[in-house]
Design an enzyme around this catalytic site. Structure first.
Site, short mmCIF file in Angstrom:
data_model
loop_
_atom_site.label_atom_id
_atom_site.label_comp_id
_atom_site.label_asym_id
_atom_site.label_seq_id
_atom_site.Cartn_x
_atom_site.Cartn_y
_atom_site.Cartn_z
N ASP A 33 90.92 37.02 32.30
CA ASP A 33 90.83 37.51 33.69
C ASP A 33 91.76 38.69 34.02
OD1 ASP A 33 89.22 35.32 33.73
OD2 ASP A 33 90.33 34.21 35.25
N GLU A 85 86.79 36.06 35.94
CA GLU A 85 86.44 35.05 36.95
C GLU A 85 85.63 35.75 38.04
OE1 GLU A 85 89.70 32.87 38.73
OE2 GLU A 85 88.38 31.94 40.21
N LYS A 103 83.02 33.73 34.06
CA LYS A 103 83.24 32.30 34.32
C LYS A 103 83.36 32.06 35.83
CE LYS A 103 88.27 32.46 33.41
NZ LYS A 103 88.75 32.05 34.72
N LYS A 150 88.10 28.21 36.81
CA LYS A 150 89.39 28.63 36.29
C LYS A 150 89.42 28.54 34.77
CE LYS A 150 90.69 29.08 40.55
NZ LYS A 150 90.48 30.41 41.16
N VAL A 188 95.93 36.35 32.89
CA VAL A 188 96.48 35.86 34.16
C VAL A 188 95.57 34.80 34.77
CG1 VAL A 188 97.67 38.03 34.62
CG2 VAL A 188 95.34 37.72 35.47
N THR A 189 96.18 33.95 35.63
CA THR A 189 97.60 33.75 35.80
C THR A 189 98.05 32.59 34.92
OG1 THR A 189 97.31 32.18 37.64
CG2 THR A 189 97.50 34.52 38.21
N CYS A 212 94.44 30.08 35.51
CA CYS A 212 93.34 30.22 34.55
C CYS A 212 93.79 30.15 33.09
CB CYS A 212 92.56 31.50 34.83
SG CYS A 212 91.61 31.36 36.36
N GLN A 249 107.17 18.11 24.75
CA GLN A 249 106.66 16.95 24.02
C GLN A 249 106.07 17.36 22.66
OE1 GLN A 249 104.69 13.95 26.77
NE2 GLN A 249 104.50 15.83 27.97
C1 C5J Z 1 93.20 33.11 37.68
C2 C5J Z 1 93.29 32.43 39.98
N1 C5J Z 1 92.58 33.94 36.85
N2 C5J Z 1 94.61 32.36 40.01
N3 C5J Z 1 92.63 32.88 38.89
O1 C5J Z 1 94.27 32.61 37.37
O2 C5J Z 1 92.64 32.09 40.95
#
Ligand code: C5J
Length: 267
Positions: free
Chosen positions: A67, A115, A172, A175, A200-201, A205, A245
């Site tokens: 994204d 996205e 997509k 996320k 990102v972010t 996502c 972990q």
């Molecule tokens: C992504 C969002 N790509 N933060 N989308 O992280 O809505």
């Protein structure tokens, strides 16, 4: 046409797992496949990662760029509409460029995701459409066109990371990169076992996609400075969650470390 097929077994030295090494075969006509040069050398790279070094087979590794769209990285898009300072994400662009460069030179599969939604919003859950503080919502007209809508200027990947014509770009609606996309199919057809993940972010996502990939059996290496968040504290926590972990979702390494290793591959 080039068909990657699996042949020649060799050992993953670090973890004792049997891997397969894809070679390229040229279709000479019906029933005649002729072996060509390997897609890349059967070298296992050892990446200095957290929580422990990761052995990567470059022939079975893809770079997944999540994204890196104008809607998230530039003013006037979805990120800004939610009240975020989009400049915080731009630090990931240069490390992503370096990763793209070495991955392309190494002949690795590179996949970009975006996205966004259909113009009629029929693939956007009402709960997603109505959420958010501002007067602007997904589908509304902004300075970069309709927000988070496929085909609009804001939906495009930033020019610095423009996909090459042969690099798959997955649209997509959610996320996660696996949700309602054909990512699993693309990866299976190329024999991919490991993902290098950037974009990102970090905590939304990227994290969702890494969790989905982890549950599907992929080893994920998240590149710490090639991912970014509007919230530095979430960025740090998200990376910590991946390596906690004993690497519950995967591994983390920085772009300089990773690029130095990937640059050793002869395509
Ligand atoms: C992504 C969002 N790509 N933060 N989308 O992280 O809505």
């Amino acid at each position: 046409m080039i068909f990657p097929i699996l042949s020649r077994r060799y050992q993953n030295r670090q973890r004792g797992i049997q891997l397969e090494y894809p070679f390229a075969y040229k279709n000479q006509g019906p029933g005649q496949l002729r072996p060509m040069t390997p897609l890349s050398r059967p070298t296992l790279l050892e990446i200095a990662a957290q929580p422990y070094p990761l052995a990567l087979d470059p022939a079975r590794t893809a770079l997944l760029l999540i994204d890196m769209q104008r809607d998230f990285l530039e003013p006037g898009g979805f990120g800004a509409m939610l009240g975020n300072d989009v400049s915080l994400l731009r630090s990931a662009i240069a490390p992503c460029q370096r990763l793209l460069d070495v991955a392309r030179k190494a002949g690795m599969l590179v996949i970009h995701t975006r996205e966004g939604h259909r113009p009629d919003l029929s693939d956007a859950p009402p709960a997603k459409l109505t959420r958010g503080p501002g007067p602007m919502r997904i589908g509304d007209a902004g300075p970069m066109g309709r927000i988070l809508i496929r085909g609009e200027p804001g939906h495009a990947i930033v020019p610095e990371l423009m996909p090459l014509p042969d690099e798959p770009v997955l649209d997509k609606p959610g996320k996660g990169a696996f949700y309602q996309t054909d990512l699993s199919l693309l990866l299976a057809n190329r024999g991919i076992a490991s993902l290098i993940v950037a974009g990102v972010t970090t905590e939304v996502c990227v994290h969702t996609s890494v969790r989905e990939a982890n549950d599907r059996g992929f080893e994920c290496l998240v590149v710490s400075d090639a991912v970014a968040s509007y919230f530095p504290q979430f960025h740090r926590a998200a990376l910590d969650m991946i390596t906690a972990q004993g690497g519950i979702f995967g591994w983390v390494a920085d772009a300089t470390t990773l690029c130095a290793e990937l640059a050793r591959i002869d395509a």
